[in-house]
Scaffold this active site. Structure first.
Site, mmCIF file in Angstrom:
data_model
loop_
_atom_site.group_PDB
_atom_site.id
_atom_site.type_symbol
_atom_site.label_atom_id
_atom_site.label_comp_id
_atom_site.label_asym_id
_atom_site.label_seq_id
_atom_site.Cartn_x
_atom_site.Cartn_y
_atom_site.Cartn_z
ATOM 1 N N ARG A 1 0.791 -1.088 -0.168
ATOM 2 C CA ARG A 1 -0.043 0.047 0.081
ATOM 3 C C ARG A 1 0.982 1.278 -0.022
ATOM 4 N NH1 ARG A 1 -4.892 0.316 4.237
ATOM 5 N NH2 ARG A 1 -3.133 0.560 5.762
ATOM 6 N N THR B 1 -0.842 7.459 -0.998
ATOM 7 C CA THR B 1 -2.138 7.227 -1.617
ATOM 8 C C THR B 1 -3.090 6.210 -1.301
ATOM 9 O OG1 THR B 1 -1.204 5.849 -3.299
ATOM 10 C CG2 THR B 1 -0.989 7.994 -3.905
ATOM 11 N N ASP C 1 0.178 -3.361 12.254
ATOM 12 C CA ASP C 1 0.607 -3.814 11.080
ATOM 13 C C ASP C 1 1.184 -5.216 11.123
ATOM 14 O OD1 ASP C 1 2.526 -4.494 9.036
ATOM 15 O OD2 ASP C 1 2.444 -2.025 8.637
ATOM 16 N N ASP D 1 4.509 -6.183 10.075
ATOM 17 C CA ASP D 1 5.905 -5.815 10.807
ATOM 18 C C ASP D 1 5.521 -6.481 12.110
ATOM 19 O OD1 ASP D 1 6.855 -3.736 9.360
ATOM 20 O OD2 ASP D 1 5.718 -2.116 10.286
HETATM 21 C C1 PRP Z 1 -1.080 -4.859 4.543
HETATM 22 C C2 PRP Z 1 -1.878 -6.349 4.404
HETATM 23 C C3 PRP Z 1 -2.526 -6.225 3.137
HETATM 24 C C4 PRP Z 1 -3.026 -4.637 2.949
HETATM 25 C C5 PRP Z 1 -4.318 -4.533 3.422
HETATM 26 O O1 PRP Z 1 0.161 -5.010 3.633
HETATM 27 O O2 PRP Z 1 -0.982 -7.251 4.520
HETATM 28 O O3 PRP Z 1 -2.055 -6.617 2.278
HETATM 29 O O4 PRP Z 1 -1.852 -4.206 4.001
HETATM 30 O O5 PRP Z 1 -4.754 -3.008 3.217
HETATM 31 P P1 PRP Z 1 -5.823 -2.840 2.194
HETATM 32 O O6 PRP Z 1 -7.061 -3.814 2.334
HETATM 33 O O7 PRP Z 1 -5.946 -1.438 2.450
HETATM 34 O O8 PRP Z 1 -5.109 -2.976 0.644
HETATM 35 P P2 PRP Z 1 1.218 -3.814 3.391
HETATM 36 O O9 PRP Z 1 0.641 -3.026 2.325
HETATM 37 O O10 PRP Z 1 1.041 -3.070 4.901
HETATM 38 O O11 PRP Z 1 2.407 -4.668 2.978
HETATM 39 P P3 PRP Z 1 3.229 -5.596 3.985
HETATM 40 O O12 PRP Z 1 2.661 -6.738 3.880
HETATM 41 O O13 PRP Z 1 4.472 -5.669 3.045
HETATM 42 O O14 PRP Z 1 3.751 -4.937 5.074
HETATM 43 N N1 URA Z 2 -2.576 -3.535 6.972
HETATM 44 C C1 URA Z 2 -2.266 -3.981 8.343
HETATM 45 O O1 URA Z 2 -1.182 -4.768 8.514
HETATM 46 N N2 URA Z 2 -2.894 -3.582 9.177
HETATM 47 C C2 URA Z 2 -4.240 -2.937 8.932
HETATM 48 O O2 URA Z 2 -4.767 -2.454 9.921
HETATM 49 C C3 URA Z 2 -4.249 -2.363 7.818
HETATM 50 C C4 URA Z 2 -3.699 -2.828 6.757
#
Ligand code: PRP
Ligand code: URA
Length: 208
Positions: A103, A107, A199, A202
């Site tokens: 994400r 944006t 998160d 993380d």
């Molecule tokens: C997180 C999560 C999803 C997304 C959900 O990933 O694992 O993929 O956010 O959010 P959305 O429904 O608003 O798209 P992130 O983009 O933080 O990436 P990561 O798994 O690499 O930390």
């Molecule tokens: N991605 C995450 O890991 N946590 C949230 O709450 C939303 C998006």
């Protein structure tokens, strides 16, 4: 399709542990794996069976095995990786594809950076894995990528979902069955799920 929301006590107990901010990475990772394994048990309930005959130490028995339907798990990087071991422990013969999305912090739109899928993805039942369904942007985009690659039979499995994400995913892909372990209240102004668990990537990988 109406989302299937799990209310099994074991799953709810483990989710409470996941939500706790004092749960460390090692335990968090293990819990994500365990919840995924329990959810997979339910998400594969409709796999077809066929009858076979085996010889027990006592007699011949007519019994059932899974009828060779081809399955693929597709985790969305990175947090989806945390769910993979749990589901593979249930279906070890499944193939695995990977979709990389993040994400954009400004944006909040999903950005594609990786896609590697089994070459016969069009013949497989696909279960997409991502623990968090927040705005739904990542899930909608990942399923779009799968459909572009020819997949037609797709399920989506997440641990925590916001109502906004569920609605977005159902609107964009009404043919996809959604499985989630908890439906939370809302998103906050940063588009994090409330109460959620923070998160997820993380917390699984100990980054931040
Ligand atoms: C997180 C999560 C999803 C997304 C959900 O990933 O694992 O993929 O956010 O959010 P959305 O429904 O608003 O798209 P992130 O983009 O933080 O990436 P990561 O798994 O690499 O930390
Ligand atoms: N991605 C995450 O890991 N946590 C949230 O709450 C939303 C998006």
């Amino acid at each position: 399709m109406t989302p299937m929301i799990f209310d099994h006590p074991l799953i709810q107990h483990k989710i409470s542990l996941l939500r706790n901010k004092n749960t460390g990475s090692k335990e968090f990772r293990e819990l994500v794996g365990e919840v995924s394994m329990l959810m997979c048990y339910e998400a594969t309930r409709d796999l077809p069976l066929k009858e076979v005959e085996v010889e027990t130490p006592i007699a011949m028995a007519k019994t059932k095995v899974i009828a060779g339907r081809k399955l693929a798990f597709v985790p969305i990087l990175r947090a989806g990786i945390g769910m993979l071991e749990g589901v593979l422990s249930m279906v070890p013969a499944a193939k695995v594809g990977h979709i990389g999305l993040y994400r954009d912090h400004e944006t909040l739109e999903p950005v594609r950076y990786y896609c590697k899928l089994p070459s016969d993805i069009n013949e497989r039942e696909v279960i997409v894995l991502d623990p968090m369904l927040a705005t739904g942007g990542s899930a909608v985009e990942a399923i779009k990528m799968l459909k572009e690659a020819g997949a037609t039979n797709i399920k989506f499995m997440c641990i925590i979902a916001a109502p906004e994400g569920l609605n977005a995913l159902m609107d964009a892909h009404p043919d996809v069955q959604i499985y989630c372990a908890a439906k939370d209240d809302k998103l906050n102004e940063d588009k994090y799920i409330v109460p959620g668990l923070g998160d997820c990537g993380d917390r699984i990988f100990g980054t931040k």
